[in-house]
Write a protein that holds these residues in place. Sequence first.
Motif, short mmCIF file in Angstrom:
data_model
loop_
_atom_site.label_atom_id
_atom_site.label_comp_id
_atom_site.label_asym_id
_atom_site.label_seq_id
_atom_site.Cartn_x
_atom_site.Cartn_y
_atom_site.Cartn_z
N ILE A 58 -14.95 2.91 7.81
CA ILE A 58 -14.59 4.02 6.93
C ILE A 58 -13.10 3.94 6.56
N ASP A 59 -12.27 3.64 7.55
CA ASP A 59 -10.83 3.48 7.27
C ASP A 59 -10.60 2.35 6.27
N CYS A 60 -11.35 1.26 6.43
CA CYS A 60 -11.25 0.13 5.52
C CYS A 60 -11.66 0.54 4.10
N TRP A 63 -9.06 2.72 2.54
CA TRP A 63 -7.90 1.89 2.19
C TRP A 63 -8.16 1.17 0.88
N ARG A 64 -9.36 0.65 0.72
CA ARG A 64 -9.70 -0.08 -0.51
C ARG A 64 -9.64 0.84 -1.73
N SER A 293 5.09 -5.54 -8.99
CA SER A 293 4.31 -5.89 -7.82
C SER A 293 3.41 -4.73 -7.42
N VAL A 294 2.27 -5.09 -6.88
CA VAL A 294 1.31 -4.08 -6.43
C VAL A 294 1.69 -3.66 -5.01
N HIS A 295 1.91 -2.39 -4.83
CA HIS A 295 2.27 -1.88 -3.50
C HIS A 295 1.00 -1.46 -2.76
N VAL A 296 0.78 -2.07 -1.63
CA VAL A 296 -0.42 -1.80 -0.84
C VAL A 296 -0.01 -1.16 0.48
N ASP A 297 -0.70 -0.09 0.84
CA ASP A 297 -0.44 0.54 2.13
C ASP A 297 -0.87 -0.40 3.26
N VAL A 298 0.03 -0.64 4.18
CA VAL A 298 -0.28 -1.50 5.32
C VAL A 298 -0.65 -0.64 6.51
N PRO A 299 -1.86 -0.81 7.06
CA PRO A 299 -2.25 -0.01 8.23
C PRO A 299 -1.29 -0.24 9.39
#
Length: 330
Positions: A58-60, A63-64, A293-299
């Motif tokens: 679910i977290d994954c 995140w997606r 650049s694409v900013h992605v949240d890092v767990p």
Amino acid sequence: MGVAIEDAIKQFQSLMEQVDEPLKNTFKNIHQGYPIETLVRFLKARDRNVAKAHKMLIDCLQWRIQNEIDHTLAKPIIPIDLYRAVRDSQLVGLSGYSKEGLPVIAIGVGLSTFDKASGHYYVQSHIQMNEYRDCVILPSATKKHGRHIDTCLKVLDMTGLKLSALNQIKLLSAISTIDDSNYPEKTETYYIVNVPYVFSACWKVVKPLLQERTRRKIQVLQGCGSNELLKIMDYGSLPHFCRKEGSGSSRHYGNGNADDCFSLDHAFHQQLYNYIKQQALLMEPNPLTKQDSVHVDVPEPSLDDAKIAKTIETEFHKFENQNGLKVTSD
């Protein structure tokens, strides 16, 4: 270890049937027609604990959705000179396939500098290669071999490993955390080659900190590893740095850049980049000229991962303090 795997899968399936539509849709992009096998991957990552595996998935999925990962293959890194700079400093590529049809991913750990672009571009590039692997490479291998293939082999070249690698430990930890949290159990075996002394010493300290499941996947090979690797793949699939003792990650090994799977000129990277450009045009037909650049949240890394990163840093500093030792491989 939790309940029997069959019961765990049924419980997991039941829980996933209750999630809302957006999560179900992005789950389809993950499983690529193999939902059960995907649930099993998440169960393995959490030692068959259904509750923990469900939370992880679910977290994954969240995140997606939050980071628009389902559309990341339509977001090229442009202009091409910027992408070439990323490729020249983040050494990763597809060298071929094992005899069983598993993709062979080569990684130049020691010579990757990550110093020619913002860290966000390196994270974006890494995620794009993960997505291309899962959405294009693995389904193609599955079709070719007539059986489900959802894992790869990774060959890690430690040539050139030195103390300056500590400067990138935060970025490398972020990439590792993304993989652990969102792409679990995608690598069947890690083969480590061209190992310098500092790695051997550090490995003795780090190895006991790894989970048993992870330790079983890692094989440190002698020299360039060709003798062992040729048992599971043909010569043509060997990464270029494994084809000759002492060759290391030469940027000019063999026939120009033709054999260098790290190079943007290699067939794999050309196919990947063209695929991303085509997907971008399908979403937005106007020509692309510039992109941030694409900013992605890092767990957040797990406590275990944080401890491992800190241990690596400590061990490297020990070598730094020992007679000014220069930590490189031959």
